[in-house]
Design a protein around this motif. Structure first.
Motif, PDB file in Angstrom:
ATOM      1  N   PHE A   1       0.818  -1.197   0.000  1.00  0.00           N
ATOM      2  CA  PHE A   1       0.000   0.000   0.000  1.00  0.00           C
ATOM      3  C   PHE A   1       0.861   1.259   0.000  1.00  0.00           C
ATOM      4  CE2 PHE A   1       0.440  -0.647   4.586  1.00  0.00           C
ATOM      5  CZ  PHE A   1       0.608   0.632   5.081  1.00  0.00           C
ATOM      6  N   ASN A   2       2.145   1.129   0.355  1.00  0.00           N
ATOM      7  CA  ASN A   2       3.056   2.273   0.343  1.00  0.00           C
ATOM      8  C   ASN A   2       4.420   1.787  -0.126  1.00  0.00           C
ATOM      9  OD1 ASN A   2       4.669   4.500   0.868  1.00  0.00           O
ATOM     10  ND2 ASN A   2       3.513   5.068   2.715  1.00  0.00           N
ATOM     11  N   ALA A   3       4.716   2.057  -1.391  1.00  0.00           N
ATOM     12  CA  ALA A   3       5.952   1.557  -1.996  1.00  0.00           C
ATOM     13  C   ALA A   3       7.193   2.187  -1.389  1.00  0.00           C
ATOM     14  CB  ALA A   3       5.925   1.812  -3.503  1.00  0.00           C
ATOM     15  N   VAL A   4       7.147   3.451  -1.023  1.00  0.00           N
ATOM     16  CA  VAL A   4       8.308   4.133  -0.458  1.00  0.00           C
ATOM     17  C   VAL A   4       8.690   3.494   0.877  1.00  0.00           C
ATOM     18  CG1 VAL A   4       9.176   6.345   0.429  1.00  0.00           C
ATOM     19  CG2 VAL A   4       7.748   6.308  -1.621  1.00  0.00           C
ATOM     20  N   ILE A   5       7.723   3.281   1.756  1.00  0.00           N
ATOM     21  CA  ILE A   5       7.999   2.647   3.051  1.00  0.00           C
ATOM     22  C   ILE A   5       8.477   1.217   2.825  1.00  0.00           C
ATOM     23  CG2 ILE A   5       6.963   1.864   5.216  1.00  0.00           C
ATOM     24  CD1 ILE A   5       5.083   4.233   5.100  1.00  0.00           C
ATOM     25  N   SER A   6       7.875   0.547   1.856  1.00  0.00           N
ATOM     26  CA  SER A   6       8.240  -0.841   1.575  1.00  0.00           C
ATOM     27  C   SER A   6       9.704  -0.951   1.153  1.00  0.00           C
ATOM     28  CB  SER A   6       7.326  -1.398   0.476  1.00  0.00           C
ATOM     29  OG  SER A   6       7.723  -2.691   0.114  1.00  0.00           O
ATOM     30  N   ILE A   7      10.177  -0.006   0.353  1.00  0.00           N
ATOM     31  CA  ILE A   7      11.561  -0.059  -0.126  1.00  0.00           C
ATOM     32  C   ILE A   7      12.530   0.392   0.972  1.00  0.00           C
ATOM     33  CG2 ILE A   7      13.190   1.003  -1.762  1.00  0.00           C
ATOM     34  CD1 ILE A   7      10.883   1.000  -3.790  1.00  0.00           C
ATOM     35  N   THR A   8      12.152   1.374   1.770  1.00  0.00           N
ATOM     36  CA  THR A   8      13.073   1.910   2.767  1.00  0.00           C
ATOM     37  C   THR A   8      13.123   1.087   4.062  1.00  0.00           C
ATOM     38  OG1 THR A   8      11.357   3.414   3.601  1.00  0.00           O
ATOM     39  CG2 THR A   8      12.878   4.280   1.941  1.00  0.00           C
ATOM     40  N   ASN A   9      12.039   0.433   4.424  1.00  0.00           N
ATOM     41  CA  ASN A   9      12.002  -0.267   5.711  1.00  0.00           C
ATOM     42  C   ASN A   9      12.386  -1.738   5.642  1.00  0.00           C
ATOM     43  OD1 ASN A   9      11.204   2.093   6.836  1.00  0.00           O
ATOM     44  ND2 ASN A   9       9.126   1.449   7.323  1.00  0.00           N
ATOM     45  N   VAL A  10      12.358  -2.355   4.479  1.00  0.00           N
ATOM     46  CA  VAL A  10      12.688  -3.772   4.364  1.00  0.00           C
ATOM     47  C   VAL A  10      13.392  -4.005   3.034  1.00  0.00           C
ATOM     48  CG1 VAL A  10      10.466  -4.462   3.350  1.00  0.00           C
ATOM     49  CG2 VAL A  10      11.747  -6.100   4.707  1.00  0.00           C
ATOM     50  N   GLU A  11      14.357  -4.919   3.056  1.00  0.00           N
ATOM     51  CA  GLU A  11      15.159  -5.146   1.853  1.00  0.00           C
ATOM     52  C   GLU A  11      14.338  -5.786   0.738  1.00  0.00           C
ATOM     53  OE1 GLU A  11      19.020  -7.802   0.659  1.00  0.00           O
ATOM     54  OE2 GLU A  11      19.032  -6.824   2.616  1.00  0.00           O
ATOM     55  N   ASP A  12      13.627  -6.865   1.033  1.00  0.00           N
ATOM     56  CA  ASP A  12      12.816  -7.565   0.036  1.00  0.00           C
ATOM     57  C   ASP A  12      11.460  -7.858   0.667  1.00  0.00           C
ATOM     58  OD1 ASP A  12      11.703  -9.118  -1.935  1.00  0.00           O
ATOM     59  OD2 ASP A  12      13.388 -10.538  -2.072  1.00  0.00           O
ATOM     60  N   ALA A  13      10.487  -6.976   0.413  1.00  0.00           N
ATOM     61  CA  ALA A  13       9.184  -7.065   1.074  1.00  0.00           C
ATOM     62  C   ALA A  13       8.458  -8.361   0.724  1.00  0.00           C
ATOM     63  CB  ALA A  13       8.319  -5.865   0.703  1.00  0.00           C
ATOM     64  N   ALA A  14       8.523  -8.791  -0.526  1.00  0.00           N
ATOM     65  CA  ALA A  14       7.807 -10.007  -0.931  1.00  0.00           C
ATOM     66  C   ALA A  14       8.382 -11.242  -0.230  1.00  0.00           C
ATOM     67  CB  ALA A  14       7.881 -10.164  -2.450  1.00  0.00           C
ATOM     68  N   LYS A  15       9.712 -11.361  -0.236  1.00  0.00           N
ATOM     69  CA  LYS A  15      10.353 -12.506   0.402  1.00  0.00           C
ATOM     70  C   LYS A  15      10.136 -12.473   1.911  1.00  0.00           C
ATOM     71  CE  LYS A  15      14.769 -14.917   0.774  1.00  0.00           C
ATOM     72  NZ  LYS A  15      16.196 -14.900   0.433  1.00  0.00           N
ATOM     73  N   SER A  16      10.267 -11.315   2.517  1.00  0.00           N
ATOM     74  CA  SER A  16      10.070 -11.182   3.962  1.00  0.00           C
ATOM     75  C   SER A  16       8.635 -11.530   4.348  1.00  0.00           C
ATOM     76  CB  SER A  16      10.390  -9.763   4.420  1.00  0.00           C
ATOM     77  OG  SER A  16      11.749  -9.472   4.181  1.00  0.00           O
ATOM     78  N   THR A  17       7.682 -11.103   3.526  1.00  0.00           N
ATOM     79  CA  THR A  17       6.273 -11.414   3.805  1.00  0.00           C
ATOM     80  C   THR A  17       6.027 -12.908   3.699  1.00  0.00           C
ATOM     81  OG1 THR A  17       5.631  -9.242   2.959  1.00  0.00           O
ATOM     82  CG2 THR A  17       3.898 -10.888   3.157  1.00  0.00           C
ATOM     83  N   LYS A  18       6.613 -13.561   2.699  1.00  0.00           N
ATOM     84  CA  LYS A  18       6.455 -15.016   2.546  1.00  0.00           C
ATOM     85  C   LYS A  18       7.064 -15.772   3.726  1.00  0.00           C
ATOM     86  CE  LYS A  18       6.243 -15.110  -2.481  1.00  0.00           C
ATOM     87  NZ  LYS A  18       6.885 -15.523  -3.724  1.00  0.00           N
ATOM     88  N   LEU A  19       8.252 -15.358   4.152  1.00  0.00           N
ATOM     89  CA  LEU A  19       8.887 -16.010   5.302  1.00  0.00           C
ATOM     90  C   LEU A  19       8.070 -15.798   6.580  1.00  0.00           C
ATOM     91  CD1 LEU A  19      12.658 -15.195   4.649  1.00  0.00           C
ATOM     92  CD2 LEU A  19      11.547 -17.426   4.507  1.00  0.00           C
ATOM     93  N   LEU A  20       7.582 -14.575   6.764  1.00  0.00           N
ATOM     94  CA  LEU A  20       6.755 -14.292   7.930  1.00  0.00           C
ATOM     95  C   LEU A  20       5.457 -15.098   7.886  1.00  0.00           C
ATOM     96  CD1 LEU A  20       6.355 -12.651  10.519  1.00  0.00           C
ATOM     97  CD2 LEU A  20       5.284 -10.877   9.112  1.00  0.00           C
ATOM     98  N   ALA A  21       4.880 -15.248   6.688  1.00  0.00           N
ATOM     99  CA  ALA A  21       3.652 -16.034   6.533  1.00  0.00           C
ATOM    100  C   ALA A  21       3.899 -17.493   6.891  1.00  0.00           C
ATOM    101  CB  ALA A  21       3.124 -15.918   5.105  1.00  0.00           C
TER     102      ALA A  21
END
Length: 156
Positions: A1-21
């Protein structure tokens, strides 16, 4: 929902989300029995989605939907769940057997109370049992006749 925060706060949002899931899925399913997993999929989906959405919100990621479609359990966990289910079945079987014993003992107590009310009732029950035994087996049965029976018969 916020690409800027996604890029600045986490290195790889998709991979991190999958691992967290995956981690969240293991944690949630690890607290459930097999029956609960099968029966409460909607609740589990909602619980995982809420947990993921709260964790990924600071990353600028919104989890919109979670569906548990197929669960593969390790063999050790399958054995543990099977042992738990068997223990539960055994416990229920023991409870049912104990309830049956309790009903049988109450029936025997009631029968004993009835037989106790009349002194001749026990002797008549003995004669009835002997008649049943004689009908089943073709044999001669010798038994002593209590004096009470003879006294009761002589009065009548």
């Amino acid at each position: 929902f916020n690409a800027v925060i996604s890029i600045t706060n986490v290195e790889d949002a998709a991979k991190s989300t999958k691992l967290l899931a995956a981690t969240t899925l293991r944690n949630v399913l690890g607290t459930k029995t097999l029956h609960e997993i099968l029966a409460e999929r909607d609740k589990i989906d909602t619980l995982i989605q809420t947990s993921l959405d709260e964790a990924t919100d600071p990353w600028g990621v919104k989890v919109e939907r979670v569906e548990v479609k197929d669960v593969r359990l390790p063999v050790a966990l399958q054995k543990a769940m099977a042992a738990e289910a068997e223990a539960s079945r055994d416990a229920r079987a023991k409870i049912i057997a104990a309830e049956g014993e309790m009903k049988a003992s109450r029936g025997l107590k009631d029968a004993a109370d009835i037989l106790n009310e009349s002194p001749i009732a026990l002797q008549l029950r003995l004669l009835q049992t002997l008649t049943q035994i004689a009908a089943e087996r073709n044999s001669t049965i010798v038994f002593p006749i209590p004096v009470e029976i003879l006294q009761a018969l002589s009065r009548k």
